[in-house]
Motif scaffolding. Structure first.
Motif, PDB file in Angstrom:
ATOM      1  N   LEU A  73       6.289  -2.311   1.789  1.00  0.00           N
ATOM      2  CA  LEU A  73       4.830  -2.296   1.845  1.00  0.00           C
ATOM      3  C   LEU A  73       4.294  -1.865   0.485  1.00  0.00           C
ATOM      4  O   LEU A  73       4.666  -0.806  -0.022  1.00  0.00           O
ATOM      5  CB  LEU A  73       4.353  -1.320   2.921  1.00  0.00           C
ATOM      6  N   GLU A  74       3.431  -2.689  -0.107  1.00  0.00           N
ATOM      7  CA  GLU A  74       2.823  -2.355  -1.399  1.00  0.00           C
ATOM      8  C   GLU A  74       1.320  -2.182  -1.229  1.00  0.00           C
ATOM      9  O   GLU A  74       0.631  -3.063  -0.712  1.00  0.00           O
ATOM     10  CB  GLU A  74       3.108  -3.427  -2.447  1.00  0.00           C
ATOM     11  N   LEU A  75       0.810  -1.051  -1.690  1.00  0.00           N
ATOM     12  CA  LEU A  75      -0.623  -0.773  -1.671  1.00  0.00           C
ATOM     13  C   LEU A  75      -1.229  -1.196  -3.001  1.00  0.00           C
ATOM     14  O   LEU A  75      -0.744  -0.809  -4.064  1.00  0.00           O
ATOM     15  CB  LEU A  75      -0.869   0.721  -1.444  1.00  0.00           C
ATOM     16  N   GLY A  76      -2.299  -1.978  -2.944  1.00  0.00           N
ATOM     17  CA  GLY A  76      -2.972  -2.419  -4.162  1.00  0.00           C
ATOM     18  C   GLY A  76      -2.133  -3.366  -4.989  1.00  0.00           C
ATOM     19  O   GLY A  76      -1.926  -3.111  -6.176  1.00  0.00           O
ATOM     20  N   PRO A  77      -1.650  -4.476  -4.419  1.00  0.00           N
ATOM     21  CA  PRO A  77      -0.746  -5.354  -5.161  1.00  0.00           C
ATOM     22  C   PRO A  77      -1.424  -6.218  -6.207  1.00  0.00           C
ATOM     23  O   PRO A  77      -0.738  -6.882  -6.987  1.00  0.00           O
ATOM     24  CB  PRO A  77      -0.151  -6.234  -4.047  1.00  0.00           C
ATOM     25  N   GLY A  78      -2.750  -6.226  -6.241  1.00  0.00           N
ATOM     26  CA  GLY A  78      -3.436  -7.068  -7.219  1.00  0.00           C
ATOM     27  C   GLY A  78      -3.091  -8.526  -6.998  1.00  0.00           C
ATOM     28  O   GLY A  78      -3.252  -9.071  -5.907  1.00  0.00           O
ATOM     29  N   ARG A  79      -2.560  -9.148  -8.029  1.00  0.00           N
ATOM     30  CA  ARG A  79      -2.184 -10.564  -7.949  1.00  0.00           C
ATOM     31  C   ARG A  79      -0.736 -10.760  -7.488  1.00  0.00           C
ATOM     32  O   ARG A  79      -0.208 -11.870  -7.554  1.00  0.00           O
ATOM     33  CB  ARG A  79      -2.400 -11.228  -9.305  1.00  0.00           C
ATOM     34  N   GLY A  80      -0.103  -9.688  -7.051  1.00  0.00           N
ATOM     35  CA  GLY A  80       1.252  -9.807  -6.516  1.00  0.00           C
ATOM     36  C   GLY A  80       2.329  -9.934  -7.563  1.00  0.00           C
ATOM     37  O   GLY A  80       3.416 -10.457  -7.285  1.00  0.00           O
ATOM     38  N   LEU A 127      14.062  -9.409   0.543  1.00  0.00           N
ATOM     39  CA  LEU A 127      13.234  -8.247   0.856  1.00  0.00           C
ATOM     40  C   LEU A 127      11.885  -8.723   1.395  1.00  0.00           C
ATOM     41  O   LEU A 127      11.157  -9.472   0.735  1.00  0.00           O
ATOM     42  CB  LEU A 127      13.039  -7.398  -0.403  1.00  0.00           C
ATOM     43  N   ASP A 128      11.550  -8.290   2.579  1.00  0.00           N
ATOM     44  CA  ASP A 128      10.329  -8.725   3.269  1.00  0.00           C
ATOM     45  C   ASP A 128       9.144  -7.921   2.738  1.00  0.00           C
ATOM     46  O   ASP A 128       8.960  -6.758   3.095  1.00  0.00           O
ATOM     47  CB  ASP A 128      10.509  -8.533   4.774  1.00  0.00           C
ATOM     48  N   TRP A 129       8.311  -8.554   1.889  1.00  0.00           N
ATOM     49  CA  TRP A 129       7.212  -7.877   1.188  1.00  0.00           C
ATOM     50  C   TRP A 129       5.892  -8.084   1.926  1.00  0.00           C
ATOM     51  O   TRP A 129       5.575  -9.176   2.387  1.00  0.00           O
ATOM     52  CB  TRP A 129       7.107  -8.448  -0.221  1.00  0.00           C
ATOM     53  N   THR A 130       5.118  -6.990   2.041  1.00  0.00           N
ATOM     54  CA  THR A 130       3.751  -7.059   2.556  1.00  0.00           C
ATOM     55  C   THR A 130       2.844  -6.298   1.600  1.00  0.00           C
ATOM     56  O   THR A 130       3.144  -5.156   1.221  1.00  0.00           O
ATOM     57  CB  THR A 130       3.643  -6.434   3.963  1.00  0.00           C
ATOM     58  N   GLY A 131       1.747  -6.912   1.204  1.00  0.00           N
ATOM     59  CA  GLY A 131       0.788  -6.251   0.329  1.00  0.00           C
ATOM     60  C   GLY A 131      -0.528  -6.015   1.038  1.00  0.00           C
ATOM     61  O   GLY A 131      -1.013  -6.881   1.767  1.00  0.00           O
ATOM     62  N   VAL A 132      -1.114  -4.822   0.837  1.00  0.00           N
ATOM     63  CA  VAL A 132      -2.405  -4.491   1.434  1.00  0.00           C
ATOM     64  C   VAL A 132      -3.301  -3.866   0.369  1.00  0.00           C
ATOM     65  O   VAL A 132      -2.833  -3.138  -0.511  1.00  0.00           O
ATOM     66  CB  VAL A 132      -2.258  -3.510   2.624  1.00  0.00           C
ATOM     67  N   GLN A 133      -4.590  -4.157   0.429  1.00  0.00           N
ATOM     68  CA  GLN A 133      -5.536  -3.579  -0.526  1.00  0.00           C
ATOM     69  C   GLN A 133      -6.004  -2.196  -0.085  1.00  0.00           C
ATOM     70  O   GLN A 133      -6.304  -1.336  -0.921  1.00  0.00           O
ATOM     71  CB  GLN A 133      -6.741  -4.500  -0.695  1.00  0.00           C
ATOM     72  N   GLU A 134      -6.094  -1.973   1.200  1.00  0.00           N
ATOM     73  CA  GLU A 134      -6.493  -0.678   1.736  1.00  0.00           C
ATOM     74  C   GLU A 134      -5.564  -0.334   2.882  1.00  0.00           C
ATOM     75  O   GLU A 134      -4.877  -1.200   3.401  1.00  0.00           O
ATOM     76  CB  GLU A 134      -7.950  -0.721   2.221  1.00  0.00           C
ATOM     77  N   GLY A 135      -5.555   0.891   3.330  1.00  0.00           N
ATOM     78  CA  GLY A 135      -4.699   1.434   4.352  1.00  0.00           C
ATOM     79  C   GLY A 135      -3.649   0.502   4.918  1.00  0.00           C
ATOM     80  O   GLY A 135      -3.862  -0.700   5.019  1.00  0.00           O
ATOM     81  N   PRO A 136      -2.471   0.992   5.255  1.00  0.00           N
ATOM     82  CA  PRO A 136      -1.383   0.161   5.771  1.00  0.00           C
ATOM     83  C   PRO A 136      -1.713  -0.433   7.136  1.00  0.00           C
ATOM     84  O   PRO A 136      -2.501   0.132   7.893  1.00  0.00           O
ATOM     85  CB  PRO A 136      -0.210   1.143   5.883  1.00  0.00           C
TER      86      PRO A 136
END
Length: 279
Positions: free
Chosen positions: A102-109, A119-128
């Motif tokens: 889980l990545e917080l604030g991934p921007g453009r990834g 690796l199963d990646w998830t990006g979120v801009q705010e709270g998980p």
């Protein structure tokens, strides 16, 4: 009756804090306009001050984060969101081959491109999201932009499994950034906090994590012009008369000088984990 909220340490919420100085919000707005031609309505009418925590963090109060329009404007500047950084490479080398990240604030990834495909990646801009049992959580150059870094980190890591790891990238207030106290990129509504390694350790500890290892980035290519400009940025209102061309000319000369090779990079990248409880 209106309740006054007292300043509190962004890393611990409890460490004693001390007032350093008041900050002229209008002057700060002029600097943003002068350096990057950016409007900062977030600062309009705000009475800012700079505080220091015994835990090792300087912070602006009240926390005045940038709005979406502010960050959209910043994204237009070359080098603001790079595809490749030392912190990305350092962290990717320590990632598990498989699992859920889980990545917080991934921007453009951009960090995602450094990861193994399994690796199963998830990006979120705010709270998980409401999913638990992550293997890894990370955020790079994010916490210094948020009003409550401790709450953000605690929320990010709440769903980690025991032994799950956290990777953070934080700008450090020593090195060239420490000499750039009037560089607008290290002030509201962009940066709300200024970190030391002591403060980073306090933050990790307050979030219930164990510190594993860290590294200080070398001076990367994107930092070199900023590091040089930090030496020559206007310090007072009367210094603005020379204009940006004067600052850039002095910065170019500084980049050719012998001191430029001795300057450290700005980022501390660190690795921590959720403790594994006996039994």
């Amino acid at each position: 009756m209106t309740r006054t909220i007292e300043p509190r340490c962004p890393a611990t919420h409890i460490a004693p804090v001390h007032h350093l100085r008041s900050v002229d919000g209008q002057a700060l707005q002029r600097r943003w306009r002068w350096f990057l031609n950016l409007a900062t309505p977030e600062l309009e009418g705000v009475e800012l001050s700079l505080w220091r925590s015994d835990a090792g963090v300087d912070f602006f109060w009240p926390p005045t984060p940038g709005r979406a329009a502010f960050y959209r404007a910043l994204q237009r500047f070359p080098g603001y969101a790079l595809r490749d950084k030392f912190e990305f490479r350092w962290s990717a080398q320590r990632m598990p081959a498989q699992g859920r990240l889980l990545e917080l604030g991934p921007g453009r990834g951009h960090f995602r491109r450094h990861l193994p495909p399994e690796l199963d990646w998830t990006g979120v801009q705010e709270g998980p999201p409401g999913i638990e049992h992550w293997d890894v959580a990370c955020c790079f150059q994010v916490l210094e932009h948020l009003p409550d870094p401790l709450e953000a980190l605690s929320s990010l890591t709440r769903g980690l499994r025991p032994g799950g790891e956290v990777f953070l990238g934080l700008p450090m207030g020593d090195g060239w950034l420490g000499r750039a106290r009037d560089l607008v990129l290290d002030a509201p509504p962009h940066h709300l906090t200024r970190w030391t390694e002591k403060g980073a350790r306090a933050l990790v500890r307050s979030a219930g994590l164990e510190w594993l290892e860290s590294a200080r980035t070398p001076l990367e290519s994107w930092e070199r012009p900023l590091a040089a400009m930090a030496e020559h940025a206007p310090r007072t209102e009367t210094d603005f008369g020379g204009g940006l061309l004067r600052v850039l000319a002095q910065a170019r000369a500084a980049l050719r000088g012998p001191r430029s090779a001795e300057v450290q990079g700005v980022t501390l990248v660190l690795r921590a984990r959720v403790p594994v409880r006996p039994g």
